[in-house]
Each structure stands twice: as C-alpha cells, then as structure tokens.
Design an enzyme around this catalytic site. Structure first.
Site: not given
Ligand SMILES: [Zn+2]
Ligand SMILES: [Zn+2]
Length: 651
Positions: A391, A387, A389, A516, A470, A369, A340
């Site tokens: 946005h 991911q 992922d 997200h 969420k 991580r 992000c």
């Molecule tokens: Zn994010």
C-alpha cells in the site's frame, strides 16, 4: 403484399415482403453469405435464419466470423448431444445444455454414470445425426400443453423450467430436431438451421453435477464437449487441452515434489522442501526489488477485532468470505482476508508529514478467505495464500509519478520472468463514491503515468472499483492462456474511513490517497502460473534444485561431495545422487525432476578436477572445470529471464 424495410449493418436498407426470413435476406445479398449464415440478429435479438421478419427491422446475419457465431454453433451441438443421449438411453432426462467459452455441456439424469465407451457411442450417434442433415425447427407450443407433454414424457425438470421461465406467457418456444420423436427441447434458441452445419465436435469428459448446481437437488451427469467450425481448429484445440494437461500445476507440482494438500486443510497448501525453496526464492526476489524502491516490509496481525472490519466496511460487505473466530471473552474477531485495514492502522499510528510521503508498506504474511469448497482448485483457488501486497500512501500530486514507478516495477519483474503481458485501465463505474472531478483527475494521472512509462494499454470503460480507477495486468503464458496478476488500484475511500491525516506543506491536515498494488498477485497463483508456463522446467535462478552431482560409482562419491560443497559455497542449490544405480537411470530421473544441470563425476573427472556437464534440455555440454561451471551458472542465474526460454515438454 405487405412490404417492410430491413436495414443492414452497413446502413443500407432494402424493401422485402413481410415474413421474409434472415436466411432469405442473406441469400439476396450473396450466395456466399447464405452459405455462411448460422443465425441472425433482428433488432438486437438473436433469432434463427427461419425467423419471419414481420416489421421494419435492423438485420445482421451471424456467421462464423461474428462474435456470437461460435456460441450459437456450440449450443446447437449441445442439442445434438442431448438428441443422441435420449436416443441411446431411453428414459434419460435432460437438464440444461449451454455453450461455454471452451465448448458446451449438457446435464442428464441417467440410471448410472456414463463411462468412456458411452461417450464414444454418443459421439458416433451425434455424427450420424449430423450426417443426416436434420432440420432444427422452432415451434411455439401452448404453454399448458408443453408442460403436459414434458410431464408425460417423464421430464419433470423441463416442466419446472417452463414453469419458472415463462410464467404468464400463453406460448413457449420449443425446438425439434427432425420431429418431436427424434428430439425436442424447451429452448429460446437460436440454433443453426440443420444438423449438417455441425462439422467438427468432440465429447471430452463427464462429471457429477446437480440440478441448478445445488448439491441438495437431483444428482445429474454432465457431459462436456467442444465444437469448432473446422476439423483443423478442433484438432488444434484438443492439442492445447493435451498440452495444458501435461502442464497442469497440480500434476507437475506432485511429480516434482513441490506441494501437497490434505482434506483436513481444504484450500491450504502444504509446501514441501522444494516448493518452500521456490516460494522463498520468490519472496526474497520481491524484497530485493522493493527495498531499493523505497518500500518498508511489515508483519501485521492475522486476527483482528471486528471493529477493524467494521471501519473498513468488510464486516458489512465481505463477512461471509471471512473466517470468524471468537476471542476468550466472547470478543468477535475476523482472520484477515487482506492487509489494507492493518496498514491503515500502521499509517495512523504516528503523526505523518507530507515529507514522509510516498510511504510504501509491503507485506507477505498469510491471508485467509473462506471460499466455497466447490470452487477450490489446486493453487489457483485457495483459502490460504500470501500476496506480494503493498500500500503506497501518496498526496494527490504524487499519483502520476508513483503509478509510473509502479508500472516500471511491473515491467522489470515480468521481464525478469520472461513473461509477456497486457495492461488494462478501468475507469469510473456507474456507481461510484466521491466527486466526478476527483475521478477525472485520477484517471488523467493514470493515463499520464502509462504514457511516461511507455506502457501500452487498453481502456475498460466503467470497470473501475467503486472507490477508484485501476490498472490490471494480464500475463499470457507459454501456451497462450491469460492470467490476471498485477493490479494497481487507487483508493480515496479507505484512508477517509480510518480518518488518516498528514500535515501538508501548508501546515493543514490532509487525507492521503492509498494505492493498493500487487505484482505477483498471490504467491500461490503466481507459482501455478510459473509451473504451467515453464511446464515445471524452471529457469536456473528459480529452480528449487539447480544442480545434481551424479557419481558414476561408489568410489566417486567423495569427489562428488567435494564438488557439491564448492557449488554450495558459491550459492547454488545442489544435491548428490549417491544411490547405487546406473548412471543412465540417475540422469533419466534428474531429467524427469527437471533439474537444470547434471554433473557427472567418474575417474577422469576426479583425476582432473572437472565435471561432465549435462543440461536437461540441451543434453551433453562437455567437460568443464568446477570453477568454469560455477562461473557459467552464476552468469545464468543473474541473467534470470533474459536467457531462459521455457523448455519444450517431453512425453
Ligand atoms: Zn489493499
Ligand atoms: Zn437451445
């Protein structure tokens, strides 16, 4: 005699003598309830059936049907385990023995690790103690005397627990089974009233443990077990464990050659040839879904100056989970743990107008991580992962329609994998940032989106992130386990922290809202799920190796290669097993490798331009021309999850 009033869950109340126990209350209601009773809740506190009620109280009898029932039952079984261990291993010290979601465990200090024969003997002893129907009795002991008692018995860990947990109390709660020579433990309870209530339990395995889970403390041996109210439920559970063991992605991944690990890269996967193919198939599938849906794929840096993480807030709140590195000139930097903040920089790199929104950035680059080494497990808890992922930057008005589009994406993707799932909406938590009105609007928009997308959902009140509500998705796999995968999170805060702006239709500057979202979640975890869901037998479109051509003898190898060439040209993933082995052995091995199709080529096939088709689940499918097989396979690939049910696991 003094009378008190007990109020039952149905609102009715009755007068009883002071000192009446919940067991007596249950018996007064019905003999059936008395028989089913395990423990009770008195004014919100869980107690034994023998607890004397000395004042007006609300009383609820706990049975096997109560949410707490199994927990009390399993914890009582843990006491039985400790009783058996201390009887069979004099000098064994007891640690703690809680119930868990799957059963119970108990930690012991013993001279040597337990071996499987020990578990059998301990379980036998537990059955013996259960059959004697021994009372579990709560006794309040003077605190100093209790500490002296456990100290004299060589149980310093219990002394330490009493010291820590009961400071300032004159008395402490101890439980015996029959008497203190048989077994005694420092515990607040509650427990079942007699050992005869414990009908179906099984010890499963042992592991190394440490006092309080800290490797600096006393090493201990943990015994895991499970318990159910009936033998039938126990057996069903043991079968599920066995099924899960067969499907364990670490085992299947090794057997079919998908990935490996090395201690020099803890929590990071080495994807082997087939695993990389599977990974890339998923990555490209996601691109195929996202590009037509208006997404832009980015590749952003992996290492950033700490300034980025300070702006995002991760430096203050998340630093211990990040890998920190030093630049050449002593610059403090952090390896990215999420995409992000980088996407915020990309949004802010140009002047944006409301006409650019929604703006959707997708990224699959690796994240790191710094997870504790103790929690790393296969592909499900790793330090390096990617991911699917994205946005999505939107205006306030676009939230509902964008979330609806996201829900439809989730539905489509999980449909392609034949996965069933549930959605949960999490709303404003106690501690939150921003205005209540903004939250209300956002939650209403999410509900509207769920409605329009025809998505059933449950609400988790107060479970949203502090920066926005969420929607999470739980996938249920083939053996009924739940995996949290997709998430859609509204965020009002991060665009503000990065000072993002767009020019609205009113010509004024506004702050966008970011959503997200991920559908697979992490590729690593999603692949673990797929492996366990399909038990390694991937549907054709996902199988890293889709077809293997098996020449019967050397003289058929050339024909087999020609067949493979045609399949490859048609886009299928194929190999030829040219080893000089018997055809039955080649078939058996391909079967173990869970290759969907085996094409056998011998004299007749070579002469006629055909192949004898075998499927890993359904066996011999007869002879086809190569063109017919290609056409059929192509249909199956494009149907994806619609045709491929997870195959049964053999052996
Ligand atoms: Zn994010
Ligand atoms: Zn206990």
């Amino acid at each position: 005699m003094n009378e008190i009033s007990v109020t039952l869950p149905d609102g009715s109340s009755r007068r009883v003598p002071a000192g009446t126990t919940p067991g007596e209350v249950a018996a007064a209601i019905s003999p059936r309830l008395a028989k089913a009773a395990l423990a009770a809740e008195v004014d919100g506190r869980l107690v034994d059936l023998r607890y004397p009620i000395d004042r007006d109280a609300r009383v609820r009898v706990i049975t096997a049907d109560s949410p707490e029932g199994l927990h009390v039952y399993r914890h009582s079984t843990a006491h039985l385990l400790a009783a058996a261990v201390t009887q069979l291993f004099p000098g064994a010290q007891c640690g703690i023995g809680p119930a868990t979601d799957e059963g119970f465990f108990y930690d012991f200090v013993v001279d040597r690790p337990f071996v499987p024969e020990d578990l059998e003997a301990i379980e036998q002893k537990m059955k013996e103690l259960a059959s004697q129907d021994l009372p579990y009795e709560r006794q309040m002991w003077n605190r100093d005397e209790a500490m002296q008692f456990f100290a004299s018995r060589g149980e310093p860990l219990k002394v330490q627990l009493i010291e820590e947990k009961t400071a300032g109390q004159p008395e402490v709660s101890c439980y015996t089974i029959r008497d203190r020579d048989t077994f005694v433990d420092f515990c607040v309870g509650p427990h079942v009233s007699t050992s005869g209530r414990l009908k179906a339990f099984k010890l499963l395995n042992t592991s190394n443990a440490y006092w309080k889970g800290d490797a600096k403390n006393q090493p201990m041996q943990r015994i895991y077990g499970t318990a159910f109210f009936s033998e039938k439920d126990l057996q069903a559970h043991l079968q599920r464990i066995e099924e899960a063991r067969k499907r364990d992605h670490r085992r299947v991944g090794r057997d079919v050659g998908l990935f490996t690990f090395h201690p020099w890269a803890p929590g990071a996967t080495f994807w082997l040839g087939k695993g990389t193919t599977l990974y890339n198939t998923l990555a490209n599938y996601m691109r195929e879904v996202l590009f037509p849906a208006g997404y832009v794929e980015l590749k952003t840096p992996l290492v950033y100056n700490k300034g980025l993480w300070e702006t995002s807030g991760h430096w203050q709140h998340y630093r211990e989970n990040m890998f920190l590195v030093e630049g050449r000139d002593g610059e403090e930097m952090g390896v990215k743990a999420m995409n992000c903040p980088g996407h915020m920089l990309v949004f802010g790199s140009e002047m944006r107008s409301y006409r650019d929104l929604p703006l959707r950035f997708h990224e699959q680059t690796p994240l790191h991580r710094n997870e504790a080494s103790g929690v790393l497990t296969g592909l499900t808890r790793v330090r390096q992962f990617s991911q699917d992922d994205a946005h999505c930057f939107v205006t306030e008005e676009q939230i509902a329609s964008e979330v609806e589009a996201l829900l439809r994406l989730v539905q489509r993707v999980y449909g392609d994998f034949g996965l069933s799932y549930e959605a949960k909406l999490s709303t404003r938590p106690e501690e939150f940032l921003g205005e209540v009105a903004t939250w209300d609007h956002a939650e209403a928009a999410l509900k509207e989106a769920l409605q329009s997308a025809g998505q059933a959902y449950t609400v988790n009140e107060g479970d949203g992130a502090f920066y926005g509500p969420k929607i999470d998705f739980d996938i249920t796999d083939a053996i009924g386990r739940k995996w949290q995968c997709a998430t859609i999170q509204l965020d009002y805060q991060m665009p503000q922290r990065f000072g993002l702006r767009y020019i609205g239709a009113d010509n004024a500057e506004h702050t966008p809202i970011v959503i997200h979202r991920a559908i697979f979640g992490s590729f690593e975890r999603f692949i673990a799920l797929l492996i366990e869901h399909y038990a390694g037998a991937f549907p054709l479109w996902l199988a890293p190796l889709q077809v293997t051509v098996l020449p019967i003898a050397d003289r058929h190898a050339e024909y087999a290669r020609a067949v493979a060439g045609r399949l490859e040209a048609a886009g299928l993933r194929v190999d030829v097993d040219e080893r000089q082995e018997k055809i039955n052995l080649k078939i058996r091995e391909a079967q173990l490798q869970k290759v969907p199709y085996m094409l056998v080529a011998g004299d007749r096939e070579a002469a006629e331009g055909t192949v004898a088709v075998r499927h890993r689940a359904t066996g011999d499918l007869g002879t086809r021309t190569v063109a017919e097989f290609i056409e059929q396979a192509a249909r199956e690939v494009s149907a994806r999850g619609a045709v491929s049910a997870p195959a049964a696991v053999a052996g």
